[in-house]
Design a protein around this motif. Structure first.
Motif, PDB file in Angstrom:
ATOM      1  N   HIS A  19       8.334 -22.226  27.773  1.00  0.00           N
ATOM      2  CA  HIS A  19       8.508 -21.152  26.787  1.00  0.00           C
ATOM      3  C   HIS A  19       8.045 -19.820  27.360  1.00  0.00           C
ATOM      4  O   HIS A  19       7.357 -19.762  28.372  1.00  0.00           O
ATOM      5  N   ASP A  20       8.424 -18.746  26.681  1.00  0.00           N
ATOM      6  CA  ASP A  20       8.055 -17.395  27.115  1.00  0.00           C
ATOM      7  C   ASP A  20       7.036 -16.746  26.179  1.00  0.00           C
ATOM      8  O   ASP A  20       6.769 -15.561  26.277  1.00  0.00           O
ATOM      9  N   GLY A  21       6.498 -17.532  25.261  1.00  0.00           N
ATOM     10  CA  GLY A  21       5.487 -17.011  24.347  1.00  0.00           C
ATOM     11  C   GLY A  21       6.032 -16.364  23.089  1.00  0.00           C
ATOM     12  O   GLY A  21       5.275 -16.039  22.180  1.00  0.00           O
ATOM     13  N   TRP A  46       3.773 -28.686  27.326  1.00  0.00           N
ATOM     14  CA  TRP A  46       4.218 -27.313  27.073  1.00  0.00           C
ATOM     15  C   TRP A  46       3.724 -26.414  28.194  1.00  0.00           C
ATOM     16  O   TRP A  46       2.551 -26.439  28.560  1.00  0.00           O
ATOM     17  N   LEU A  47       4.640 -25.604  28.731  1.00  0.00           N
ATOM     18  CA  LEU A  47       4.352 -24.719  29.853  1.00  0.00           C
ATOM     19  C   LEU A  47       4.737 -23.288  29.503  1.00  0.00           C
ATOM     20  O   LEU A  47       5.856 -23.040  29.048  1.00  0.00           O
ATOM     21  N   ILE A  73      13.123 -28.442  29.026  1.00  0.00           N
ATOM     22  CA  ILE A  73      13.836 -27.609  28.060  1.00  0.00           C
ATOM     23  C   ILE A  73      13.199 -26.228  28.053  1.00  0.00           C
ATOM     24  O   ILE A  73      11.976 -26.111  28.039  1.00  0.00           O
ATOM     25  N   GLY A  74      14.019 -25.194  28.030  1.00  0.00           N
ATOM     26  CA  GLY A  74      13.493 -23.836  27.976  1.00  0.00           C
ATOM     27  C   GLY A  74      14.226 -23.002  26.950  1.00  0.00           C
ATOM     28  O   GLY A  74      15.369 -23.283  26.594  1.00  0.00           O
ATOM     29  N   GLY A  76      14.609 -18.713  26.031  1.00  0.00           N
ATOM     30  CA  GLY A  76      14.278 -17.345  26.412  1.00  0.00           C
ATOM     31  C   GLY A  76      14.687 -17.089  27.850  1.00  0.00           C
ATOM     32  O   GLY A  76      14.495 -17.939  28.724  1.00  0.00           O
ATOM     33  N   HIS A  77      15.267 -15.919  28.097  1.00  0.00           N
ATOM     34  CA  HIS A  77      15.771 -15.589  29.426  1.00  0.00           C
ATOM     35  C   HIS A  77      14.681 -15.631  30.495  1.00  0.00           C
ATOM     36  O   HIS A  77      14.950 -15.979  31.635  1.00  0.00           O
ATOM     37  N   GLY A  78      13.448 -15.313  30.106  1.00  0.00           N
ATOM     38  CA  GLY A  78      12.337 -15.320  31.053  1.00  0.00           C
ATOM     39  C   GLY A  78      11.951 -16.698  31.553  1.00  0.00           C
ATOM     40  O   GLY A  78      11.185 -16.823  32.504  1.00  0.00           O
ATOM     41  N   THR A  79      12.478 -17.747  30.942  1.00  0.00           N
ATOM     42  CA  THR A  79      12.138 -19.113  31.354  1.00  0.00           C
ATOM     43  C   THR A  79      13.153 -19.698  32.334  1.00  0.00           C
ATOM     44  O   THR A  79      12.873 -20.719  32.958  1.00  0.00           O
ATOM     45  N   HIS A  80      14.316 -19.099  32.464  1.00  0.00           N
ATOM     46  CA  HIS A  80      15.419 -19.733  33.183  1.00  0.00           C
ATOM     47  C   HIS A  80      15.109 -20.060  34.638  1.00  0.00           C
ATOM     48  O   HIS A  80      15.384 -21.172  35.101  1.00  0.00           O
TER      49      HIS A  80
END
Length: 157
Positions: A19-21, A46-47, A73-74, A76-80
């Motif tokens: 996740h990106d928060g 969870w990361l 699983i992600g 948010g664009h920041g997780t890709h």
């Protein structure tokens, strides 16, 4: 039956959640993991992608260990980028919620709302609206409807 299949049958599905928060992304990820848990026994890790240290070494020497994820699983664009690096490093399947900013073929699966403009395919599953943690009560006849209106959106004025 292979030893990998025997091992998989005796342990839960290992799901890493990147996740990106952002609260909305976390909520969707919680909704998806809750739905997965209703279908099979899972173990979640969870990361936070903002604090992840993912190196290139794993890309060169990918490994699969007992504690490695089966799927990552992600949202948010920041997780890709982190999601893809982790999936390659651990030989895991990669799934992203929402239309990715990177090319679709890089991911094993994409779950996104219809309004993101992607068509259903072997790789893409569309939803009507975002995934939520809320489940409708079983065997309930609906006679009323509820519409929820959110904040600013590039899709609506």
């Amino acid at each position: 039956m292979s030893s990998q299949s025997n091992t998989r049958a005796t342990r839960p599905l290992m799901v890493w959640v990147c996740h990106d928060g952002r609260a909305g992304h976390i909520s969707q990820l919680k909704g998806l993991t809750k739905a997965l848990a209703r279908q099979t026994n899972i173990e979640e890790l969870w990361l936070d992608s903002q604090t992840l240290q993912v190196g290139f070494r794993g890309l060169l020497l990918p490994t699969k260990q007992d504690n490695s994820p089966d799927i990552i699983i992600g949202a948010g664009h920041g997780t890709h980028k982190s999601l893809l690096m982790l999936a390659r490093t651990h030989r895991a399947k990669s799934f992203v919620i929402m239309k990715p900013s990177l090319p679709l073929p890089l991911f094993d699966g994409v779950i996104c709302p219809e309004h993101d403009g992607l068509a259903n395919s072997e790789r893409v599953m569309t939803t009507q609206g975002p995934i939520t943690k809320i489940s409708p009560p079983p065997n309930t006849k609906r006679t009323q409807h509820l519409m929820m209106i959110g904040g600013p959106s590039k899709h609506f004025v």
